[in-house]
Scaffold this active site. Structure first.
Site, PDB file in Angstrom:
ATOM      1  N   HIS A  16      33.679  51.951  43.520  1.00  0.00           N
ATOM      2  CA  HIS A  16      33.663  53.410  43.693  1.00  0.00           C
ATOM      3  C   HIS A  16      32.779  54.014  42.606  1.00  0.00           C
ATOM      4  O   HIS A  16      33.228  54.259  41.485  1.00  0.00           O
ATOM      5  CB  HIS A  16      35.099  53.952  43.624  1.00  0.00           C
ATOM      6  CG  HIS A  16      35.207  55.426  43.881  1.00  0.00           C
ATOM      7  ND1 HIS A  16      36.403  56.048  44.189  1.00  0.00           N
ATOM      8  CD2 HIS A  16      34.280  56.415  43.859  1.00  0.00           C
ATOM      9  CE1 HIS A  16      36.198  57.332  44.361  1.00  0.00           C
ATOM     10  NE2 HIS A  16      34.924  57.600  44.145  1.00  0.00           N
ATOM     11  N   HIS A  18      29.281  56.657  42.384  1.00  0.00           N
ATOM     12  CA  HIS A  18      28.238  57.488  43.006  1.00  0.00           C
ATOM     13  C   HIS A  18      27.001  57.368  42.134  1.00  0.00           C
ATOM     14  O   HIS A  18      27.047  57.740  40.956  1.00  0.00           O
ATOM     15  CB  HIS A  18      28.687  58.949  43.078  1.00  0.00           C
ATOM     16  CG  HIS A  18      29.986  59.123  43.808  1.00  0.00           C
ATOM     17  ND1 HIS A  18      30.046  59.455  45.135  1.00  0.00           N
ATOM     18  CD2 HIS A  18      31.274  58.983  43.392  1.00  0.00           C
ATOM     19  CE1 HIS A  18      31.313  59.530  45.507  1.00  0.00           C
ATOM     20  NE2 HIS A  18      32.084  59.242  44.472  1.00  0.00           N
ATOM     21  N   HIS A 200      36.635  58.897  50.867  1.00  0.00           N
ATOM     22  CA  HIS A 200      37.471  59.525  49.846  1.00  0.00           C
ATOM     23  C   HIS A 200      38.649  60.199  50.555  1.00  0.00           C
ATOM     24  O   HIS A 200      38.449  60.893  51.567  1.00  0.00           O
ATOM     25  CB  HIS A 200      36.699  60.612  49.097  1.00  0.00           C
ATOM     26  CG  HIS A 200      35.731  60.101  48.071  1.00  0.00           C
ATOM     27  ND1 HIS A 200      34.765  59.177  48.351  1.00  0.00           N
ATOM     28  CD2 HIS A 200      35.583  60.414  46.754  1.00  0.00           C
ATOM     29  CE1 HIS A 200      34.064  58.932  47.244  1.00  0.00           C
ATOM     30  NE2 HIS A 200      34.532  59.676  46.260  1.00  0.00           N
ATOM     31  N   GLU A 203      42.515  62.498  46.812  1.00  0.00           N
ATOM     32  CA  GLU A 203      42.128  62.774  45.416  1.00  0.00           C
ATOM     33  C   GLU A 203      42.716  64.143  45.073  1.00  0.00           C
ATOM     34  O   GLU A 203      43.669  64.253  44.313  1.00  0.00           O
ATOM     35  CB  GLU A 203      40.595  62.774  45.289  1.00  0.00           C
ATOM     36  CG  GLU A 203      40.087  63.131  43.890  1.00  0.00           C
ATOM     37  CD  GLU A 203      38.558  63.289  43.824  1.00  0.00           C
ATOM     38  OE1 GLU A 203      37.897  63.461  44.860  1.00  0.00           O
ATOM     39  OE2 GLU A 203      38.029  63.276  42.685  1.00  0.00           O
ATOM     40  N   ASP A 281      33.529  56.119  39.177  1.00  0.00           N
ATOM     41  CA  ASP A 281      33.224  57.316  39.973  1.00  0.00           C
ATOM     42  C   ASP A 281      31.874  57.954  39.602  1.00  0.00           C
ATOM     43  O   ASP A 281      30.881  57.686  40.261  1.00  0.00           O
ATOM     44  CB  ASP A 281      34.377  58.331  39.856  1.00  0.00           C
ATOM     45  CG  ASP A 281      34.513  59.230  41.072  1.00  0.00           C
ATOM     46  OD1 ASP A 281      33.769  59.042  42.052  1.00  0.00           O
ATOM     47  OD2 ASP A 281      35.381  60.128  41.053  1.00  0.00           O
ATOM     48  N   ASP A 282      31.865  58.787  38.562  1.00  0.00           N
ATOM     49  CA  ASP A 282      30.631  59.464  38.108  1.00  0.00           C
ATOM     50  C   ASP A 282      30.573  59.381  36.582  1.00  0.00           C
ATOM     51  O   ASP A 282      30.800  60.374  35.890  1.00  0.00           O
ATOM     52  CB  ASP A 282      30.659  60.938  38.555  1.00  0.00           C
ATOM     53  CG  ASP A 282      30.784  61.080  40.060  1.00  0.00           C
ATOM     54  OD1 ASP A 282      29.766  60.897  40.753  1.00  0.00           O
ATOM     55  OD2 ASP A 282      31.901  61.340  40.543  1.00  0.00           O
TER      56      ASP A 282
HETATM   57  N1  HPA Z   1      35.163  63.120  44.895  1.00  0.00           N
HETATM   58  C1  HPA Z   1      34.502  63.653  45.906  1.00  0.00           C
HETATM   59  N2  HPA Z   1      33.189  63.687  45.975  1.00  0.00           N
HETATM   60  C2  HPA Z   1      32.487  63.152  44.975  1.00  0.00           C
HETATM   61  C3  HPA Z   1      33.112  62.583  43.899  1.00  0.00           C
HETATM   62  C4  HPA Z   1      34.521  62.548  43.867  1.00  0.00           C
HETATM   63  O1  HPA Z   1      35.185  62.046  42.946  1.00  0.00           O
HETATM   64  N3  HPA Z   1      32.129  62.146  43.082  1.00  0.00           N
HETATM   65  C5  HPA Z   1      30.950  62.439  43.666  1.00  0.00           C
HETATM   66  N4  HPA Z   1      31.161  63.054  44.823  1.00  0.00           N
HETATM   67 ZN    ZN Z   2      34.093  59.436  44.209  1.00  0.00          ZN
END
Ligand code: HPA
Ligand code: ZN
Length: 330
Positions: A16, A18, A200, A203, A281-282
């Site tokens: 996971h 991006h 996703h 969350e 994630d990011d």
């Molecule tokens: N959630 C949803 N969209 C996203 C995320 C995330 O954590 N990171 C990059 N796009």
């Molecule tokens: Zn994500």
């Protein structure tokens, strides 16, 4: 021999991630200069000072703005190669990278440019670093299903050229108000085309979105999924079917899904027998790459070597690698 070194040496997959979320402030400034783009921040420090998020949307606004410096194939390569170097340092052996073509095609960047830059880095990572990867083309859920279909149609002519990498479809961006049901038809089409499917869910959105992602979209893995805890029957289903949840601890803290890492439910999900793994994630926005996510979680939740081993093994088990290849690591 520290716990960090123990964890670094465990073979791990990142599932996971991006790629646009790996764009570090220094690279944002470097690419802005190279492409003659004026940023609304005078320097790196003031950009970084803006990374104070209150929820998912407040992050996404900056994340899409940051991606605006990506213009050329070389830009996409540089961003992706920088991630692979971090991945190598953290002991990642395989990664499944999400990318958001709509963020770029909406700005007039060609689909081929996006694919070519990311793929060149991924192939170089395989030959030079020994890290394998797949690509997950992700639809932006705040846009329409028609837009997702148009994106799929624009990407399909490239499928043969990138068949070693592009094997899966994902769904990201603003979750609340954009339920899985909105993308049922395009997911059905992607399934017919033979793509592996993830999305996703759970969350910021409710546990029912996790159910819907499984039942309506037929996904094999859930990205995040932490809100599943609110639905005991769903928890049982996830455990019984070993559905993978790609959990992102530092992301969840930065975006205020949990108040602190001590309150995160990673260990609870693990103890309930769910197939959870740890991901970043990011990382450029959330303050840590994969190994930092493992170590900060270990510290806050008192994870032991056995837990860390399980998390790492889950990541490889839940990857889309062929069975024989997984077994070389497990
Ligand atoms: N959630 C949803 N969209 C996203 C995320 C995330 O954590 N990171 C990059 N796009
Ligand atoms: Zn994500």
């Amino acid at each position: 021999f520290s716990l960090r070194e123990f964890t670094r040496q465990l073979p791990k997959a990142e599932l996971h991630l991006h790629i646009e979320g790996t764009l570090e402030p220094d690279l944002i400034f470097k690419l802005a200069q190279r492409n003659h783009i004026t940023l609304p921040y005078p320097d790196q420090a003031s950009l970084q000072a803006a990374y104070q998020f209150t929820d998912l949307q407040s992050f996404l606004d900056l994340y899409y703005a940051g991606a605006g410096v990506l213009i050329t194939e070389q830009d996409f390569f540089d961003m992706t190669w920088a991630y692979f170097l971090r991945a190598q340092a953290d002991g990642i052996v395989h990664t499944e990278i999400m990318f958001d073509p709509q963020t770029h095609t909406a700005r007039g960047i060609a689909m081929e440019t996006v694919f070519a830059g990311i793929a060149r880095a991924a192939r170089q990572a395989k030959s030079e670093l020994g890290i394998s990867s797949y690509l997950i083309l992700s639809f932006l859920r705040h846009l329409s299903q028609a837009d997702a279909f148009a994106t799929l149609d624009a990407a399909l002519p490239l499928r043969n050229q990138y068949s070693d990498l592009w094997i899966a479809i994902g769904l990201d961006s603003s979750e609340k108000g954009n339920p899985p049901a909105k993308f049922e038809k395009v997911y059905a089409r992607c399934r017919e085309l033979g793509f592996r499917l993830v999305a996703h869910a759970g969350e910021e959105g409710p546990a029912s979105y996790v159910r819907d992602a499984l039942q309506l979209l037929n996904v094999e893995r859930i990205d995040h999924g932490v809100r599943s805890q609110d639905d005991p029957a769903l928890m049982q289903y996830l455990a019984d079917h070993a559905i993978s949840l790609t959990v992102c601890p530092l992301s969840n803290i930065k975006l205020k899904v949990f108040d602190s890492l001590h309150q995160h439910n990673l260990k609870h999900l693990l103890d309930r027998g769910l197939n959870v793994c740890v991901n970043s994630d990011d990382p450029a926005y959330f303050g840590g790459y994969l190994l930092d996510n493992y170590m900060q979680s270990a510290q806050a939740l008192n994870l032991q070597q056995a837990d860390l081993r399980t998390l790492a093994a889950n990541s490889l088990r839940s990857s889309f690698l062929p069975k024989e290849q997984k077994q070389t690591w497990l």
